[in-house]
Design an enzyme around this catalytic site. Structure first.
Site, short mmCIF file in Angstrom:
data_model
loop_
_atom_site.label_atom_id
_atom_site.label_comp_id
_atom_site.label_asym_id
_atom_site.label_seq_id
_atom_site.Cartn_x
_atom_site.Cartn_y
_atom_site.Cartn_z
N LYS A 123 2.41 5.83 -8.16
CA LYS A 123 3.36 5.34 -7.15
C LYS A 123 3.75 6.51 -6.25
O LYS A 123 3.89 7.65 -6.71
CB LYS A 123 4.58 4.76 -7.86
CG LYS A 123 5.59 4.06 -6.97
CD LYS A 123 6.69 3.45 -7.85
CE LYS A 123 7.78 2.79 -7.05
NZ LYS A 123 8.82 2.19 -7.94
N SER A 204 9.67 -2.64 -6.59
CA SER A 204 9.32 -1.47 -5.79
C SER A 204 7.97 -0.88 -6.18
O SER A 204 7.31 -0.24 -5.36
CB SER A 204 10.41 -0.40 -5.86
OG SER A 204 10.41 0.28 -7.08
N SER A 228 11.55 -2.76 -11.53
CA SER A 228 10.47 -2.36 -10.62
C SER A 228 9.14 -2.06 -11.29
O SER A 228 8.15 -1.84 -10.61
CB SER A 228 10.92 -1.17 -9.76
OG SER A 228 11.84 -1.60 -8.80
#
Length: 542
Positions: A123, A204, A228
């Site tokens: 990420k 997210s 998330s």
């Protein structure tokens, strides 16, 4: 801090979606591939587990170089262009070279770990000290290269994994606007759900979920503050583990909450998640929370198909009655558990709703201070040094950073004082204690092994004007706010859209939760490869 523009070894492609593995084409960099390895154009990496990929490499059917190359080509073909997933912000320009060197090492002395030569996406809030940037999806950090690897990145490199690239995300990990669309960032645009492209990938860690599900990587690392990891895993048909806070170091990860943040694996199988968590877990002097972690564990040892026998599992209160598809999934889940020998405890576990409001208030304080500390690690030439700088940048670049929604959460956080304020201390203590008490009391009273809840409902249609349209179904908050572990596994589908089932419990109980999840996965096998439909097929089976 160095400021380098990211370099991408794959060209931006608008060739559309090609259906067969053979159509992926030969790779540009294959000169050192051993002749015994399968040609790239014949190599099918779809739905391959870590074990599958290791078998391919150990047998000579493939090399890490060819495997990495095929994933890069899939990113070029399926992620870019007008109909692309937009799940990957940038790829690692050194990935092929790293893979080639790992192939040489394998030939000379064998693999380092089950991750040797395996490509993993990170990420884009996880630092890598290489030619990739770390920006949390924000243009305010565009070109920012971390001076030091995050501990997560360092542990992956040490295990022999190939860092394939940076995944798109909700900008600033979805802590910017009350009315945002999950999966949108200034750098990456709007990430799409790989099952139905006009649907949202959720959470997210949206790019980590979409890319892994679409077989653009072997697996990915996401981060969670509240939902998330588990939400995009659910919406994208994956397994996701949100570990106990402190099990995985947060050093070098752009923060929201010092009390709730953690990184964790997002994979297509429980076995891969267990192998990845084994590598990620470990104490770290850069993260004081990791000092309380338990002794090192090989989580793959928890993979027992018969481990549901005798387990005591209770349903989280409020799980039913809000979505008929979720209710049907829960009915089927409970039937599977009971037939496998689990005891379904007749108690719906309730949680204090005030804990969510207190947690949010505490996070406003923690976000402001956490960003200040993170920006300081970038050195004196950091492009922004405070939350106020980020807010000012967004206002000055509103056309690119604020085209759809505002920065209301950032503005609220900027108004908060230091972490010594009594309002902060009381909010954090009350939130954490309420969540922990709810879980711990239930485990003691009912002698539980896990609490069960729906991870989420079917993915909604992405709406950049109105923002997210959650169905109100979810169970992430108790584990997130308490800092306790949570694992989601594919549990069912609605019109082809995946939905997950979560198992969560007390601190450091990852081994038993993984055992439960693995046994459930073995019995249900709900994972389906996504088909990247343009819109929902109403004729698909429920």
């Amino acid at each position: 801090m160095n400021r380098k523009q990211p370099q991408n070894p794959t060209s931006i492609s608008r060739r559309g979606f090609l259906g067969s593995a053979a159509a992926l084409g030969a790779l540009a960099t294959t000169s050192s591939t051993p002749s015994s390895a399968q040609p790239a154009e014949e190599l099918d990496v779809r739905e391959k587990s870590f074990t599958d990929l290791q078998s391919m490499m150990s047998s000579g059917a493939a090399t890490s170089e060819t495997i990495v190359g095929v994933y890069l080509e899939r990113i070029d073909l399926l992620d870019r262009g007008t109909r692309g997933l937009r799940s990957v912000i940038e790829t690692n320009p050194e990935a092929i070279d790293v893979a080639r060197e790992l192939d040489r090492e394998r030939a000379a002395q064998g693999p380092r770990s089950p991750l040797h030569g395996i490509p993993i996406l990170l990420k884009d809030n996880i630092d890598t000290a290489d030619r990739m940037t770390t920006t949390a999806g924000s243009l305010a950090l565009e070109g920012s290269v971390a001076p030091q690897d995050s501990t997560v990145a360092a542990r992956l490199r040490s295990a022999g994994a190939v860092l394939l690239g940076k995944a798109n995300l909700s900008e600033w990990a979805n802590f910017r606007s009350e009315g945002s669309s999950s999966g949108w960032s200034g750098r990456g645009g709007q990430c799409r759900n790989p099952y139905v492209l006009d649907r949202n990938p959720c959470g997210s860690s949206s790019g980590s979920g979409a890319a892994t599900s679409a077989n653009l990587t072997a697996a990915a690392i996401g981060t969670e503050t509240n939902g998330s990891i588990v939400c995009p895993s659910s919406a994208c048909g994956l397994v996701g583990i949100k570990p106990t806070v402190g099990l995985v170091s947060r050093a070098g990860i752009i923060p929201i909450s010092v009390a709730q943040d953690t990184a964790g694996p997002m994979t297509r199988t429980v076995a891969d998640a267990a192998a990845l968590l084994t590598v990620l877990a470990g104490s770290d002097p850069r993260d004081p929370a990791s000092e309380q972690r338990q002794p090192a564990v090989d989580y793959s040892e928890s993979l027992d198909k018969g481990s549901l026998e005798g387990r005591r599992i209770a349903l989280m209160g409020g799980s039913r009655g809000r979505n008929r598809h979720v209710d049907a999934m829960l009915d089927e889940t409970l039937e599977v558990l009971e037939k496998a020998g689990a005891t379904l405890v007749d108690a719906e576990i309730e949680f204090d709703r005030q804990m969510n409001r207190n947690s949010y208030q505490a996070m406003l304080y923690e976000f402001k201070e956490g960003l200040r500390q993170y920006f300081a690690t970038l050195g004196p030439n950091a492009p922004v040094k405070t939350l106020a700088d980020v807010i000012a940048f967004n206002e000055a670049n509103a056309g690119r950073e604020l085209p759809y929604f505002d920065q209301s959460i950032m503005l609220a956080a900027e108004e908060k004082g230091p972490l010594t304020d009594s309002e902060y201390r009381e909010a954090r203590e009350q939130a954490t204690q309420a969540a922990r008490k709810g879980i711990d009391d239930a485990f003691e009273k009912y002698e539980l092994d896990a609490i069960l809840g729906p991870t989420g409902g079917p993915a909604w249609v992405t709406d950049l004007v109105g923002g997210d349209h959650f169905t109100g179904v979810g169970s992430s908050s108790p584990a997130a706010i308490s800092g306790y572990p949570n694992i989601t596994v594919p549990g069912g589908h609605a019109f082809g859209l995946p939905m997950g089932v979560s198992f969560f419990g007390q601190a450091w109980t990852e081994p038993q939760l993984i055992a439960i999840a693995y046994a459930f996965e073995s019995l249900t096998q709900k994972r389906r490869e996504p088909q990247r439909l343009a819109s929902l097929d109403l004729n698909a089976p429920l």
